[in-house]
Design a protein around this motif. Structure first.
Motif: not given
Length: 413
Positions: A335, A31, A383, A338, A379
């Protein structure tokens, strides 16, 4: 229900901390790569915006040429000469045009008591200073009163100031332009400039009317204007107006040369957008590799917990419960990775600072260098890519776990 599923996912992650940590690091790296690539693409586009912004974007310049097509009884090759009448004609008839500024220029000796150079001197009106964003570092600009009074005043570029006066204060000093004395009333701020030919930082501007002491100003060397509206439509209207006035075809692109700055910027914006799409694709592939690692880890987890799944099914757990349990674990790992990846990207962007780009080719061009711009949109895009990759990577192992036969699962050793 949701809190129980998340609790189970976290407990499973704690049970295999080393494996989970490695997987999270892989997702964070993926990411961070996506965010940094998108930030580079955004910075690349902003660099071009800054390069064009220093001169003005909604701006058109028109310069005389020679006809290349026959029109009526006139042969090709006729010289087109722009005059003050064309300035008034453009102002009155071309829709969207706000300010119009004629220019006359000539290369002449520029001298003071210590130095002598051969530079371009340009006769201008005050409107040009606004159209081309000729900002001042010292002194004042050329005014309408200067034009009306044919004042012998000049505004010079930053490099012209350095070469003529070194470290001395130039305002109020005298210089000679083609032997005619002028008083320096202003110095312009430095602009980005490639090479040494026709360096804009050596500009020497004088009132258009006073320029007649240096050169005949009957015919203009250029006309600059700013406008509002669609660039292509304004350009076509401009070409039709001048073609009608000078008796050539509007399709004759060599009769007058038109520099439409916004059209050029639009082309660079398309290049920038294409680059950002390409970088997004590369970033998605990089994150996809991390997603494959997550998928493999989750498949191993399903295999190791086969007996546990059998017990849960024997106690009444349904397929969707098992599915959500393993999918939640994959999404929690994604998550956490990330958040760590985005934080890493911000740290790298701040640490890298400015990446040399245009300043390698031009002077005073730091604003044209690339900064890694991490915007909320960057972002958000990263995401979305993360959620898609995490969901796909977690769904396949989760479906395998949900489809296990409870009896065979209980027998699994």
């Amino acid at each position: 229900m949701l809190s129980d599923i998340l609790g189970q996912a976290i407990e499973a992650m704690k049970h295999n901390r080393r494996r989970t940590t490695i997987t999270i690091v892989g997702m964070a790296w993926g990411i961070a790569t996506v965010v940094l690539l998108l930030a580079y693409g955004a910075g690349f586009g902003q660099a071009f915006e800054n390069i064009f912004a220093q001169f003005g974007t909604n701006m058109i310049g028109v310069f005389p040429g020679r006809t290349s097509e026959q029109a009526g009884g006139s042969k090709a090759g006729v010289q087109v000469r722009l005059t003050q009448d064309d300035v008034e004609r453009i102002q009155e008839t071309v829709p969207g045009v706000m300010r119009v500024a004629p220019t006359v220029d000539k290369t002449v000796p520029v001298q003071n008591d210590l130095h002598s150079f051969s530079w371009d001197v340009t006769g201008i009106t005050p409107e040009l200073q606004s159209i081309q964003r000729l900002e001042l570092a010292e002194g004042r600009a050329i005014t309408e009163a200067d034009v009306q009074q044919r004042a012998h005043v000049t505004v010079i570029g930053s490099e012209a100031k350095t070469k003529l006066f070194s470290g001395l204060y130039p305002i109020g000093e005298k210089i000679r332009l083609n032997g005619v004395s002028f008083e320096v009333v202003g110095v312009m701020t430095p602009k980005m400039q490639e090479g040494d030919d026709n360096d804009i930082n050596r500009q020497v501007n004088v009132p258009l009317t006073t320029m007649s002491d240096i050169k005949d100003t009957k015919y203009l060397d250029g006309i600059w204007m700013d406008y509002k509206g669609e660039p292509k439509m304004v350009e076509e209207a401009l070409r039709k107006t001048l073609a009608t006035a000078h008796g050539y075809r509007p399709s004759d692109r060599r009769a007058v040369f038109v520099a439409n700055i916004m059209e050029q910027l639009t082309q660079f914006r398309i290049i920038s957008l294409g680059l950002q799409v390409l970088l997004s694709f590369i970033g998605a592939l990089t994150l996809g590799i991390a997603g494959i690692g997550l998928m493999n880890i989750m498949l191993v987890s399903v295999q190791q917990r086969t007996r546990e799944i059998g017990v849960e099914k024997a106690l009444g757990a349904r397929k969707r419960h098992i599915l959500m349990q393993f999918l939640a674990e994959a999404l929690v790992i994604s998550g956490v990775g990330g958040v760590g990846g985005i934080a890493l990207a911000y740290a790298v962007a701040k640490g890298v600072g400015r990446i040399t780009f245009y300043s390698a080719l031009a002077s005073n061009a730091e604003a044209g260098d690339i900064h890694l711009l991490i915007s909320p949109n960057t972002v958000l895009v990263a995401t979305v890519i993360l959620v898609i990759v995490g969901t796909i990577s977690g769904m396949i192992p989760a479906m395998k776990a949900a489809s296990l036969d409870p009896i065979e699962a209980l027998r699994y050793e």
